[in-house]
Design a protein around this motif. Structure first.
Motif, PDB file in Angstrom:
ATOM      1  N   UNK A 119      38.490  11.817  42.568  1.00  0.00           N
ATOM      2  CA  UNK A 119      39.064  13.168  42.660  1.00  0.00           C
ATOM      3  C   UNK A 119      38.677  13.851  43.967  1.00  0.00           C
ATOM      4  N   UNK A 120      37.436  13.620  44.425  1.00  0.00           N
ATOM      5  CA  UNK A 120      37.006  14.206  45.694  1.00  0.00           C
ATOM      6  C   UNK A 120      37.839  13.644  46.846  1.00  0.00           C
ATOM      7  N   UNK A 121      38.076  12.333  46.840  1.00  0.00           N
ATOM      8  CA  UNK A 121      38.915  11.727  47.866  1.00  0.00           C
ATOM      9  C   UNK A 121      40.333  12.281  47.865  1.00  0.00           C
ATOM     10  N   UNK A 122      40.817  12.663  46.684  1.00  0.00           N
ATOM     11  CA  UNK A 122      42.157  13.258  46.588  1.00  0.00           C
ATOM     12  C   UNK A 122      42.234  14.614  47.294  1.00  0.00           C
ATOM     13  N   UNK A 123      41.096  15.307  47.385  1.00  0.00           N
ATOM     14  CA  UNK A 123      41.091  16.671  47.917  1.00  0.00           C
ATOM     15  C   UNK A 123      40.838  16.735  49.420  1.00  0.00           C
ATOM     16  N   UNK A 124      40.079  15.787  49.971  1.00  0.00           N
ATOM     17  CA  UNK A 124      39.567  15.910  51.339  1.00  0.00           C
ATOM     18  C   UNK A 124      40.646  16.193  52.398  1.00  0.00           C
ATOM     19  N   UNK A 125      41.829  15.543  52.373  1.00  0.00           N
ATOM     20  CA  UNK A 125      42.816  15.850  53.424  1.00  0.00           C
ATOM     21  C   UNK A 125      43.362  17.272  53.371  1.00  0.00           C
ATOM     22  N   UNK A 126      43.197  17.955  52.251  1.00  0.00           N
ATOM     23  CA  UNK A 126      43.723  19.314  52.125  1.00  0.00           C
ATOM     24  C   UNK A 126      42.712  20.384  52.525  1.00  0.00           C
ATOM     25  N   UNK A 127      41.472  19.993  52.807  1.00  0.00           N
ATOM     26  CA  UNK A 127      40.449  20.985  53.143  1.00  0.00           C
ATOM     27  C   UNK A 127      40.839  21.828  54.359  1.00  0.00           C
ATOM     28  N   UNK A 128      41.405  21.232  55.437  1.00  0.00           N
ATOM     29  CA  UNK A 128      41.812  22.090  56.566  1.00  0.00           C
ATOM     30  C   UNK A 128      42.804  23.175  56.169  1.00  0.00           C
ATOM     31  N   UNK A 129      43.724  22.861  55.258  1.00  0.00           N
ATOM     32  CA  UNK A 129      44.736  23.853  54.875  1.00  0.00           C
ATOM     33  C   UNK A 129      44.145  24.931  53.977  1.00  0.00           C
ATOM     34  N   UNK A 130      43.095  24.575  53.227  1.00  0.00           N
ATOM     35  CA  UNK A 130      42.364  25.600  52.468  1.00  0.00           C
ATOM     36  C   UNK A 130      41.642  26.527  53.437  1.00  0.00           C
ATOM     37  N   UNK A 131      40.995  25.934  54.460  1.00  0.00           N
ATOM     38  CA  UNK A 131      40.327  26.734  55.489  1.00  0.00           C
ATOM     39  C   UNK A 131      41.313  27.655  56.197  1.00  0.00           C
ATOM     40  N   UNK A 132      42.537  27.147  56.457  1.00  0.00           N
ATOM     41  CA  UNK A 132      43.527  27.962  57.152  1.00  0.00           C
ATOM     42  C   UNK A 132      43.836  29.227  56.367  1.00  0.00           C
TER      43      UNK A 132
ATOM     44  N   UNK B 204      36.309   6.988  49.184  1.00  0.00           N
ATOM     45  CA  UNK B 204      36.842   8.217  49.766  1.00  0.00           C
ATOM     46  C   UNK B 204      37.934   7.908  50.788  1.00  0.00           C
ATOM     47  N   UNK B 205      37.680   6.927  51.663  1.00  0.00           N
ATOM     48  CA  UNK B 205      38.635   6.599  52.717  1.00  0.00           C
ATOM     49  C   UNK B 205      39.963   6.090  52.176  1.00  0.00           C
ATOM     50  N   UNK B 206      39.908   5.202  51.184  1.00  0.00           N
ATOM     51  CA  UNK B 206      41.144   4.675  50.600  1.00  0.00           C
ATOM     52  C   UNK B 206      41.930   5.793  49.934  1.00  0.00           C
ATOM     53  N   UNK B 207      41.240   6.703  49.265  1.00  0.00           N
ATOM     54  CA  UNK B 207      41.951   7.794  48.600  1.00  0.00           C
ATOM     55  C   UNK B 207      42.509   8.806  49.593  1.00  0.00           C
ATOM     56  N   UNK B 208      41.841   8.990  50.723  1.00  0.00           N
ATOM     57  CA  UNK B 208      42.415   9.818  51.780  1.00  0.00           C
ATOM     58  C   UNK B 208      43.709   9.183  52.292  1.00  0.00           C
ATOM     59  N   UNK B 209      43.678   7.875  52.504  1.00  0.00           N
ATOM     60  CA  UNK B 209      44.884   7.168  52.980  1.00  0.00           C
ATOM     61  C   UNK B 209      46.025   7.283  51.968  1.00  0.00           C
ATOM     62  N   UNK B 210      45.726   7.049  50.680  1.00  0.00           N
ATOM     63  CA  UNK B 210      46.777   7.155  49.657  1.00  0.00           C
ATOM     64  C   UNK B 210      47.325   8.585  49.595  1.00  0.00           C
ATOM     65  N   UNK B 211      46.420   9.557  49.710  1.00  0.00           N
ATOM     66  CA  UNK B 211      46.837  10.967  49.706  1.00  0.00           C
ATOM     67  C   UNK B 211      47.870  11.211  50.809  1.00  0.00           C
ATOM     68  N   UNK B 212      47.582  10.734  52.018  1.00  0.00           N
ATOM     69  CA  UNK B 212      48.488  10.969  53.142  1.00  0.00           C
ATOM     70  C   UNK B 212      49.816  10.241  52.955  1.00  0.00           C
ATOM     71  N   UNK B 213      49.769   9.043  52.371  1.00  0.00           N
ATOM     72  CA  UNK B 213      51.016   8.320  52.084  1.00  0.00           C
ATOM     73  C   UNK B 213      51.874   9.129  51.115  1.00  0.00           C
ATOM     74  N   UNK B 214      51.257   9.647  50.056  1.00  0.00           N
ATOM     75  CA  UNK B 214      52.002  10.462  49.086  1.00  0.00           C
ATOM     76  C   UNK B 214      52.575  11.710  49.738  1.00  0.00           C
ATOM     77  N   UNK B 215      51.781  12.345  50.622  1.00  0.00           N
ATOM     78  CA  UNK B 215      52.283  13.522  51.330  1.00  0.00           C
ATOM     79  C   UNK B 215      53.531  13.178  52.136  1.00  0.00           C
ATOM     80  N   UNK B 216      53.494  12.018  52.797  1.00  0.00           N
ATOM     81  CA  UNK B 216      54.621  11.626  53.635  1.00  0.00           C
ATOM     82  C   UNK B 216      55.857  11.218  52.862  1.00  0.00           C
ATOM     83  N   UNK B 217      55.683  10.881  51.593  1.00  0.00           N
ATOM     84  CA  UNK B 217      56.834  10.503  50.765  1.00  0.00           C
ATOM     85  C   UNK B 217      57.595  11.719  50.270  1.00  0.00           C
ATOM     86  N   UNK B 218      56.909  12.845  50.152  1.00  0.00           N
ATOM     87  CA  UNK B 218      57.561  14.048  49.636  1.00  0.00           C
ATOM     88  C   UNK B 218      58.341  14.744  50.747  1.00  0.00           C
TER      89      UNK B 218
END
Length: 308
Positions: free
Chosen positions: A28-41, A90-104
């Motif tokens: 679950x933590x790996x699922x969140x990490x790529x979105x942290x910059x947008x939370x900071x924004x 964490x790294x694999x879940x960050x990668x999967x997260x970005x793939x899912x983002x790019x599919x939407x």
């Protein structure tokens, strides 16, 4: 991007299928990490109203890239008992997260797999946030967390006693996570990511293409207005809806402050945010539950040893 619960739904079951017994807290933590910059924004723009929205957006674009996010994965992994294993999760879940983002489907947006070598945005655009695939993924997130809740709380916390070496490496990687985007900031600007250069060069706007992701569409006495992430409002040259809404837009500037809308998509005003807030809340609840349970468990163990 899919909401946080949707990411947890897809990534949680994928992780469980590949590696049964994997710690759901780390997944679950790996699922969140790529979105942290947008939370900071959101936080920065809220508490620093006079700040430059373009610089903050460019910084977040660079920080959300795969390369920079892996620095954060490394910083967290070095504080664990098994840095290599935790980094992989964490790294694999960050990668999967970005793939899912790019599919939407996400106009004016996408992900960076090869930055800083390339700042071209990757987006396939297979489905909108308000569509059956996203609803199924979001429901899957609730199912996964409900199924793995007790396991997540009871599995040992991954942290180890922090040696000066581990803390030094972790702090260095964390510093890179925050400093590298400052060095890389011109990359996304030169590539016109999120149409930032188009918006910055106001006098050159007429005739230029613009895309907006989740812009506010407001009905006003002065006409129909579109809100931009920089705080600016521009006029739509035509009425596209008979009510105010959240929309994604493709259009072309007629004047520096007026847009001819060529395509639009109306978004749900609550679904994505609710799925993200609930997902983040449940993620932190799982980690907090583990800290409280295992902290109290260790305290009771120590008290038992003293009494014996």
């Amino acid at each position: 991007m899919p909401n946080t619960l949707a990411h947890i739904g897809v990534q949680g079951f994928l992780n469980q299928a590949v590696k049964p017994g994997i710690d759901p807290k780390l997944v679950c933590l790996g699922c969140l990490l790529p979105d942290i910059p947008w939370i900071f924004q959101r936080v920065l723009l809220g508490i620093l109203p006079g700040s430059d929205p373009y610089t903050i957006r460019l910084y977040c674009i660079a920080q959300a890239s795969l390369f920079v996010t892996l620095m954060l994965c490394g910083a967290l992994a070095f504080l664990s008992k098994t840095p290599k294993a935790v980094f992989m999760i964490l790294g694999v879940n960050v990668l999967i997260h970005l793939v899912l983002d790019g599919l939407q489907t996400k106009w004016a947006n996408g992900v960076h797999f090869f930055a800083p070598l390339s700042w071209d945005l990757w987006n396939v655009g297979l489905f909108w946030p308000e569509s059956l695939p996203t609803y199924i993924m979001t429901g899957g997130g609730l199912l996964y967390i409900g199924w793995q809740w007790r396991k997540g709380i009871s599995q040992p916390l991954p942290f180890s006693p922090w040696s000066p070496f581990k803390v030094g490496i972790s702090a260095s990687l964390l510093l890179l996570y925050f400093a590298l985007p400052l060095v890389l900031i011109e990359g996304p600007r030169n590539a016109n990511n999120h149409f930032i250069r188009t918006l910055e060069e106001m006098e050159a706007r007429p005739g230029r293409h613009l895309e907006l992701d989740r812009s506010s569409y407001e009905k006003t006495p002065a006409g129909d207005m579109l809100g931009l992430f920089n705080g600016e409002t521009i006029k739509s040259s035509q009425e596209i809806l008979d009510h105010s809404a959240i929309v994604s837009i493709r259009g072309r500037f007629v004047t520096p402050t007026q847009l001819d809308v060529l395509e639009f998509h109306e978004h749900s005003s609550w679904f994505r945010d609710t799925g993200s807030y609930l997902g983040i809340l449940l993620l932190f609840g799982m980690w907090l539950g583990a800290f409280l349970k295992q902290g109290l468990f260790h305290s009771s163990n120590k008290a038992g040893h003293h009494s014996s």
